[in-house]
Motif scaffolding. Sequence first.
Motif, PDB file in Angstrom:
ATOM      1  N   PHE A   4      92.272  -3.607  52.495  1.00  0.00           N
ATOM      2  CA  PHE A   4      92.260  -2.392  51.685  1.00  0.00           C
ATOM      3  C   PHE A   4      91.204  -2.467  50.586  1.00  0.00           C
ATOM      4  O   PHE A   4      90.559  -1.471  50.252  1.00  0.00           O
ATOM      5  CB  PHE A   4      93.652  -2.182  51.084  1.00  0.00           C
TER       6      PHE A   4
ATOM      7  N   SER B  98     101.569  10.664  48.800  1.00  0.00           N
ATOM      8  CA  SER B  98     101.364   9.217  48.720  1.00  0.00           C
ATOM      9  C   SER B  98     102.347   8.544  47.761  1.00  0.00           C
ATOM     10  O   SER B  98     102.823   7.439  48.039  1.00  0.00           O
ATOM     11  CB  SER B  98      99.927   8.891  48.322  1.00  0.00           C
TER      12      SER B  98
ATOM     13  N   THR C 183     101.600  12.670  54.945  1.00  0.00           N
ATOM     14  CA  THR C 183     100.271  12.254  54.507  1.00  0.00           C
ATOM     15  C   THR C 183      99.930  12.653  53.070  1.00  0.00           C
ATOM     16  O   THR C 183      99.473  11.817  52.299  1.00  0.00           O
ATOM     17  CB  THR C 183      99.198  12.776  55.480  1.00  0.00           C
TER      18      THR C 183
ATOM     19  N   LYS D 276      84.104  -0.960  54.230  1.00  0.00           N
ATOM     20  CA  LYS D 276      84.058  -0.857  55.694  1.00  0.00           C
ATOM     21  C   LYS D 276      82.863  -1.629  56.245  1.00  0.00           C
ATOM     22  O   LYS D 276      82.968  -2.332  57.234  1.00  0.00           O
ATOM     23  CB  LYS D 276      83.984   0.613  56.105  1.00  0.00           C
TER      24      LYS D 276
ATOM     25  N   PRO E   8      92.024   2.204  55.380  1.00  0.00           N
ATOM     26  CA  PRO E   8      92.361   3.339  54.518  1.00  0.00           C
ATOM     27  C   PRO E   8      93.788   3.246  53.969  1.00  0.00           C
ATOM     28  O   PRO E   8      94.635   2.551  54.526  1.00  0.00           O
ATOM     29  CB  PRO E   8      92.227   4.552  55.448  1.00  0.00           C
ATOM     30  N   GLU E   9      94.030   3.982  52.885  1.00  0.00           N
ATOM     31  CA  GLU E   9      95.319   3.908  52.193  1.00  0.00           C
ATOM     32  C   GLU E   9      96.487   4.252  53.107  1.00  0.00           C
ATOM     33  O   GLU E   9      97.515   3.580  53.095  1.00  0.00           O
ATOM     34  CB  GLU E   9      95.301   4.854  50.976  1.00  0.00           C
TER      35      GLU E   9
ATOM     36  N   ILE F 130      84.015   3.382  50.956  1.00  0.00           N
ATOM     37  CA  ILE F 130      84.768   3.572  52.200  1.00  0.00           C
ATOM     38  C   ILE F 130      85.446   2.252  52.513  1.00  0.00           C
ATOM     39  O   ILE F 130      84.801   1.223  52.680  1.00  0.00           O
ATOM     40  CB  ILE F 130      83.841   4.006  53.351  1.00  0.00           C
ATOM     41  N   ARG F 131      86.763   2.291  52.579  1.00  0.00           N
ATOM     42  CA  ARG F 131      87.548   1.078  52.790  1.00  0.00           C
ATOM     43  C   ARG F 131      87.568   0.659  54.258  1.00  0.00           C
ATOM     44  O   ARG F 131      87.494   1.489  55.144  1.00  0.00           O
ATOM     45  CB  ARG F 131      88.986   1.313  52.332  1.00  0.00           C
TER      46      ARG F 131
ATOM     47  N   LYS G 207      96.763   4.033  56.414  1.00  0.00           N
ATOM     48  CA  LYS G 207      97.012   2.964  57.389  1.00  0.00           C
ATOM     49  C   LYS G 207      97.572   1.716  56.708  1.00  0.00           C
ATOM     50  O   LYS G 207      98.385   1.002  57.291  1.00  0.00           O
ATOM     51  CB  LYS G 207      95.728   2.632  58.148  1.00  0.00           C
TER      52      LYS G 207
END
Length: 197
Positions: free
Chosen positions: A82, A40, A37, A86, A117-118, A113-114, A120
Amino acid sequence: MSEGDSVGDSIHGKPSTIGRFFTRLGQIYQSWLDKSTPFSIVRWGVTLLLTAIYMIRVYILQGWYIVTYALGIYHLNLFIAFLSPKVDPSLLDDGDEGPSLPTKQNEEFRPFIRRLPEFKFWHSATKGIVIAMICTFFEAFNVPVFWPILVMYFIMLFCITMKRQIKHMVKYRYLPFTHGKRTYRGKEEPTGKPFAS
C-alpha cells in the motif's frame, strides 16, 4: 469442447443448480462490494471491529498464536504494498521507460499511484481476518508456540521493514499520503457584499 465440459455445466449442457447458485452468490457479493466502495470509513470501521473480535477470541481461547502471527505478517506485506509506488523508482534506469515521480518544485504534478490500491488493501485485509477467524474453529491450527518470541520477532520484522521503506521514500522523494494537487484560493472580497448585476 464437448457438451458438459465447461465449469458449472451439467451433463446436458445446461448450467447446474449448484453452478447457478455459486454464480448468483458471487454476483451478490460483488454487488455489496461495489456498493461499499465510497464508504471507506465505514469499511475500515467494520474491519477494525472484526480485528477486535478476533483478538478477543484469541485472548479468551489462549491459543492460535501462529495463526495470529501469520495474519500479522500478511497485513504487514499488504501495508508495505500500500505504501509502495506502482512503478518502483529504483528499477528505472533514469531513462524514459515510464512515469516518474516529480523531484523538483517546478515539475508537473503526478499523483502517487499505489502498488496496492486502498480498496484492494481493505478487501484483502478483511478477507485475511475472516480466514484467521475461521482457522480458530479448528484445533489443527492451534500449534503450541511460545508467543512472546513471536511478538518480539514480529516487532523486530516490522521495525526493519518500515525502516527500509522509509529510507526508500526519502531516497526517491515520494510521499504516499498526498491528497491531490494543491489548490489556491482567490482573494476574498473585503466588503463581504454580494455582487449586484
